[in-house]
Design an enzyme around this catalytic site. Sequence first.
Site, PDB file in Angstrom:
ATOM      1  N   CYS A  20       0.722  -0.123   3.842  1.00  0.00           N
ATOM      2  CA  CYS A  20       0.986  -0.536   2.400  1.00  0.00           C
ATOM      3  C   CYS A  20       1.581  -1.977   2.199  1.00  0.00           C
ATOM      4  CB  CYS A  20       1.741   0.542   1.750  1.00  0.00           C
ATOM      5  SG  CYS A  20       3.600   0.838   2.327  1.00  0.00           S
TER       6      CYS A  20
ATOM      7  N   HIS B 269      -4.060   1.121  -2.363  1.00  0.00           N
ATOM      8  CA  HIS B 269      -2.897   1.095  -1.688  1.00  0.00           C
ATOM      9  C   HIS B 269      -3.610   1.559  -0.102  1.00  0.00           C
ATOM     10  CE1 HIS B 269      -2.358   5.511  -1.876  1.00  0.00           C
ATOM     11  NE2 HIS B 269      -3.459   5.329  -2.746  1.00  0.00           N
TER      12      HIS B 269
ATOM     13  N   HIS C 102       6.983   3.565  -0.567  1.00  0.00           N
ATOM     14  CA  HIS C 102       5.435   3.173  -0.392  1.00  0.00           C
ATOM     15  C   HIS C 102       5.241   2.336  -1.643  1.00  0.00           C
ATOM     16  CE1 HIS C 102       1.115   3.798   0.452  1.00  0.00           C
ATOM     17  NE2 HIS C 102       0.727   4.176  -0.831  1.00  0.00           N
TER      18      HIS C 102
END
Length: 165
Positions: free
Chosen positions: A71, A135, A123
């Site tokens: 990510c 993502h 994240h």
Amino acid sequence: MRRTIPAALLLLSLVGCGSAPPISKGRVTVETFQNERQASPAAQEVAMYALMLLRTGYRFGGKNPDAGLDCSGMVAYVYREAAGLPLTGNAASLARQGRDTGFDQLRAGDLVFFNTLGRPFSHVGIYLGKGEFIHAPNSRGQVRVDKLTNRYWSERFEMARTLLD
């Protein structure tokens, strides 16, 4: 007794004023995103560039699409290539950069942060507009687009940051 009830109600109503409520499934609707502000040309470029990475494989610690991306690697790669902005570090360190932006102020190119591992800012993704973000989710997936209205993501959303005007 009559005086304590109104005072208690006033106190209870003020308790929630100190912080924004977490995003919940019931609060995030398609209507939330209908009056979005226009993103800057640089931020739009970031969002468009990120879309070119769809279906790129995931790799923990990955920093380029040929080897795979995680990510934060995806975010750093996109910002470097599309905006000439060098970013380094994991999702938590990226969360300390830029300016905080409210959920109702999201624009394409903003970073969206989530708690997916039981720790803050574990994240990160790039907001695309209309309630969608891109993502690199995990080792079982590829770069993809998801909706912030999805129950999983809305329950884990923590904040958004903007790096571009």
